[in-house]
Enzyme design. Structure first.
Site, short mmCIF file in Angstrom:
data_model
loop_
_atom_site.label_atom_id
_atom_site.label_comp_id
_atom_site.label_asym_id
_atom_site.label_seq_id
_atom_site.Cartn_x
_atom_site.Cartn_y
_atom_site.Cartn_z
N ASN A 115 -0.24 -27.37 -13.62
CA ASN A 115 -0.83 -26.03 -13.59
C ASN A 115 -1.18 -25.52 -14.98
OD1 ASN A 115 -0.20 -26.33 -10.92
ND2 ASN A 115 1.20 -24.60 -10.79
N THR A 162 -47.35 -3.92 -19.86
CA THR A 162 -46.39 -3.30 -18.95
C THR A 162 -46.96 -3.44 -17.55
OG1 THR A 162 -47.39 -1.08 -19.07
CG2 THR A 162 -45.68 -1.60 -20.70
N HIS A 163 -46.11 -3.67 -16.60
CA HIS A 163 -46.55 -3.92 -15.21
C HIS A 163 -47.53 -5.08 -15.13
CE1 HIS A 163 -44.77 0.00 -14.15
NE2 HIS A 163 -45.34 0.44 -15.26
N SER A 168 -50.65 -33.69 -12.18
CA SER A 168 -50.61 -33.58 -10.73
C SER A 168 -50.79 -34.96 -10.11
CB SER A 168 -51.73 -32.65 -10.25
OG SER A 168 -51.94 -32.78 -8.86
N LYS A 196 -55.11 -31.42 -13.98
CA LYS A 196 -53.98 -30.49 -14.13
C LYS A 196 -53.08 -30.84 -15.31
CE LYS A 196 -52.88 -27.53 -11.97
NZ LYS A 196 -52.03 -27.55 -10.77
N GLU A 250 -41.24 -24.03 -16.16
CA GLU A 250 -40.95 -23.67 -14.77
C GLU A 250 -39.53 -24.05 -14.39
OE1 GLU A 250 -45.48 -23.92 -12.94
OE2 GLU A 250 -44.08 -25.56 -12.58
N GLN A 299 -8.93 -25.67 -8.07
CA GLN A 299 -9.57 -26.94 -8.38
C GLN A 299 -11.09 -26.83 -8.29
OE1 GLN A 299 -7.87 -30.68 -6.73
NE2 GLN A 299 -9.85 -30.94 -5.74
#
Length: 501
Positions: free
Chosen positions: A148, A193-194, A321, A327, A334, A366
């Site tokens: 322990n 912003t946004h 891709s 691509k 990501e 554990q």
């Protein structure tokens, strides 16, 4: 080197420029080759007439994941043997022979010559069984300790090493951000912003925002270290021992010391064996760090898209891709964004694990290893790859300049101009709103409106009103501490470059 120290232990790096009291990093065991063997279950103690059933043994084993604690378990055993020799539970000769045997076991593990036995449940029993096989006096080593307090010790020591390494990796990540910012210190982009264009900022200012975030993460990591760096060995199963254990000596050998070099030991045996707060706290710190890296990754993903085209990530940190040959996907970014989910999940898993446990040690504990190990592995890999990706990223200054040339970004500056003409800000805000509406109606950019058109909205607009739309001048006027002003950004770049050097 303290008495009882060995090749598996390095003395505390007292005087370290940033930490002061951390252990120097011991060689990692993550990539040590491990061989597993299955053996018939062994008897657990005199209390039982037989070992556990095969299915029970398989369900309860932890050696498949806790064997990565082997180095720290050996270090703890060496320190414990040294202490037992000091209080005459072991003779000096026995202590030396046990330490030599433990070191030899460590060499075999490091070389991939050690067979881990699933039937022996965990790393502690595997090492103890091998020690006793090699050195009969090893049967005396467990006096005054329990698995322990032993596992609590090993986990704390392992986590100390991880924190030391992660702190260094975070500094490198900050340096990567600063280097990229310095290389593009004259590039201006829209701030958002946004996710809508808002006001102009230097690209460097945007990157420095993440340097500040990561610094807070480093500070939390440093603070958490003090609660990891507490020695629980000597607490036994839950009630200590009747032997005259010298806990402070063990703490000193293993580097559990504060900034003044004083040993730090747990003060309540029941708490010591059941406490996993330090693991939860670490998982929280890296969860928040993961969220910060996820936000950075999202910006990188947007900036690298064709719609923005602000940056170019090197081919080595992108993928293609399987279908579309044109691509170039920002997969590293990501995945960095996605890894944050695992970090948050591990934190929630630990909190849920602990919420219903009575005092003291319960076998449920554990289950703390895999989320803790997983969080450490995940965050360190994410930090390293984000660092490398940033060092292989270039800026498309032309695309940034084109986006920053949007005169609407300086609409607020036009309102500030009116404030300078003693117009109350709310009125100024309304008047500039009318100007924006006029520009939209006439399909003109704001900076292409004539003075006559401006004064048609308000006579407060003077001939110098259109000077507001000089982008460089607009940024030069931002002189407040922490602003994206030209001088302030350069000052902050110098500050961080010096601080991280």
């Amino acid at each position: 080197m303290p008495a009882g120290a060995s090749k598996f232990y390095q003395t505390p790096a007292l005087g370290h420029a940033r930490w002061g009291f951390l252990l120097e990093r011991a060689p990692t065991c993550r990539k040590t080759s491990c061989r597993m063997k299955k053996a018939s279950p062994v008897s657990r103690s005199g209390r039982f007439s037989s070992g556990p059933g095969g299915d029970a043994a398989k369900f309860t084993e932890s050696i498949s994941f806790d064997r990565r604690l082997w180095r720290h378990d050996l270090m703890g055993s060496i320190a414990h043997a040294t202490m037992l020799g000091g209080i005459s539970v072991l003779t000096k000769v026995e202590a030396k022979r046990i330490i030599r045997a433990l070191e030899a076991i460590g060499e075999d593990i490091e070389a991939g010559r050690f067979d881990w036995d699933e039937s022996l449940e965990d790393v502690h029993m595997n090492l103890e069984a091998e020690l006793t096989r090699r050195e009969p006096a090893g049967a005396k080593l467990h006096a005054g300790r329990s698995r322990n307090d032993q596992v609590a010790l090993d986990t704390r020591m392992w986590l100390r090493d991880e924190i030391v390494d992660l702190e260094e990796e975070l500094r490198s990540l900050q340096q990567a951000l600063v280097v990229l910012a310095q290389a593009n210190d004259d590039v201006i982009i829209p701030g958002y912003t946004h996710l809508q264009r808002a006001q102009p900022v230097y690209f460097a200012h945007h990157l420095l925002a993440y340097v500040e975030m990561v610094e807070r993460d480093r500070e939390r990591l440093l603070d958490a270290f003090s609660r990891v760096n507490v020695c629980p060995l000597g607490s036994g199963a839950l009630a200590g021992s009747t032997l005259p254990l010298d806990r402070k000596k063990v703490a000193v050998i293993l580097g559990f010391e504060d900034r003044q070099g004083r040993p730090v030991v747990s003060q309540n045996s029941m708490d010591a064996v059941s406490d996993r707060d330090f693991a939860v706290e670490f998982c929280f710190v890296v969860s928040l760090l993961g969220v910060h890296l996820s936000r950075l990754a999202e910006d990188i993903i947007l900036w690298s898209s064709s719609e923005f085209d602000f940056i170019r990530i090197a081919d080595a940190y992108t993928t293609g891709s399987s279908l579309m040959p044109q691509k170039k996907n920002p997969d590293i970014a990501e995945l960095a964004r996605g890894k944050s989910a695992r970090l948050v999940g591990n934190l929630v898993s630990l909190l849920t694990l602990l919420k219903g446990l009575p005092m003291t040690y319960n076998r449920d504990l554990q289950e703390d290893k895999e989320p803790l190990f997983g969080s450490a592995d995940t965050i360190r890999a994410t930090v390293r790859l984000t660092d490398a990706m940033l060092r292989h990223t270039s800026v498309n200054a032309a695309a940034c300049a084109a986006a920053a040339s949007d005169a609407a970004l300086l609409a607020t500056d036009l309102a500030d101009y009116l404030v300078g003409q003693k117009v109350p800000f709310r009125e100024a805000h309304h008047l500039v709103g009318e100007v924006v509406a006029l520009a939209e109606k006439t399909t003109k950019p704001l900076d292409q409106l004539t003075l006559k058109e401006l004064q048609g909205v308000s006579r407060k607009f003077k001939p110098d009103a259109l000077e507001v739309f000089d982008l460089k001048q607009a940024l030069a006027k931002r002189t407040a501490i922490g602003s994206p002003g030209t001088k302030e950004v350069k000052k902050q770049l110098r500050r961080w470059a010096k601080r991280l050097d």
